[in-house]
Write a protein that holds these residues in place. Sequence first.
Motif, mmCIF file in Angstrom:
data_model
loop_
_atom_site.group_PDB
_atom_site.id
_atom_site.type_symbol
_atom_site.label_atom_id
_atom_site.label_comp_id
_atom_site.label_asym_id
_atom_site.label_seq_id
_atom_site.Cartn_x
_atom_site.Cartn_y
_atom_site.Cartn_z
ATOM 1 N N LEU A 169 33.322 -12.590 -23.878
ATOM 2 C CA LEU A 169 32.109 -12.631 -24.862
ATOM 3 C C LEU A 169 33.970 -11.679 -26.043
ATOM 4 C CD1 LEU A 169 30.484 -12.864 -26.561
ATOM 5 C CD2 LEU A 169 29.741 -9.881 -26.858
ATOM 6 N N LEU A 170 34.564 -11.023 -25.100
ATOM 7 C CA LEU A 170 35.290 -10.739 -26.442
ATOM 8 C C LEU A 170 36.711 -12.026 -26.604
ATOM 9 C CD1 LEU A 170 36.872 -7.360 -24.790
ATOM 10 C CD2 LEU A 170 36.679 -7.538 -27.328
ATOM 11 N N MET A 195 31.355 -6.124 -16.834
ATOM 12 C CA MET A 195 33.109 -5.891 -17.215
ATOM 13 C C MET A 195 33.404 -7.856 -17.541
ATOM 14 S SD MET A 195 35.174 -4.083 -18.347
ATOM 15 C CE MET A 195 36.729 -3.384 -18.201
ATOM 16 N N THR A 196 33.150 -8.358 -17.030
ATOM 17 C CA THR A 196 33.418 -9.775 -16.690
ATOM 18 C C THR A 196 33.109 -10.395 -18.198
ATOM 19 O OG1 THR A 196 33.483 -9.938 -14.523
ATOM 20 C CG2 THR A 196 33.495 -12.090 -15.407
ATOM 21 N N ALA A 197 31.181 -9.974 -17.873
ATOM 22 C CA ALA A 197 31.095 -10.310 -19.685
ATOM 23 C C ALA A 197 31.546 -9.655 -21.038
ATOM 24 C CB ALA A 197 29.073 -10.037 -19.206
ATOM 25 N N VAL A 257 38.582 -16.175 -29.395
ATOM 26 C CA VAL A 257 38.711 -18.158 -29.978
ATOM 27 C C VAL A 257 38.722 -18.232 -30.801
ATOM 28 C CG1 VAL A 257 38.278 -20.141 -28.677
ATOM 29 C CG2 VAL A 257 38.854 -18.664 -27.432
ATOM 30 N N VAL A 258 37.384 -17.686 -31.383
ATOM 31 C CA VAL A 258 36.954 -18.365 -32.962
ATOM 32 C C VAL A 258 37.255 -17.772 -33.893
ATOM 33 C CG1 VAL A 258 34.640 -17.644 -34.093
ATOM 34 C CG2 VAL A 258 34.204 -18.873 -32.029
#
Length: 196
Positions: free
Chosen positions: A7-8, A1-3, A13-14
Amino acid sequence: MTAVLVLLAIVAVVVFWGVGVYNRIIALRNYFENAFSQIDVQLKRRYDLIPNLVETAKAYMAHERETLEAVIAARNQAVDANKKVAGHPADSSAFKQMVAADGVLDASLGRFFALSEAYPDLQANQTMMQLGEELSSTENRIAFARQGYNDSVMSYNVAIQQFPGSVIANSFGFKTAELLESTETPEERKAIKVAF
């Protein structure tokens, strides 16, 4: 879940970064198009003054008809070329045609003023003097507007050519804009020698 959250967050940000770069490029493109509009306003003023100048000179320079007609023809050609560019200042072929037409107009005006010096009565005509001053003032305004345009184009071109803006610019089809350059030949750029 943290990963997934990390990633989100990275994707967000991108995406925000990409949107920011895209919006900056759009803003710079709008600045250079606005800068061209400032040139366009001054060119229209110039084009409006030229027929008045020629009409004033006609009475004095009746036998210089060829020169007077050349000025009007060059003015009309420059007006047409300017209209083509006004809607799309980034169109490089139309832009080059406008610069060439403007060069022809400058040359014909130069011949006109050189010939008008041979007519003292014309030089003393109040209307001619006033129109000459207005045209000179307009030429100065055009020069300043061209400088502002070139500065805006340079900022835009740098933004779309440097990384990371180049990635966004290439993805969305942004093209470099043309700078306004002098149409003078190397001979015309040489200093005039005055001898007494």
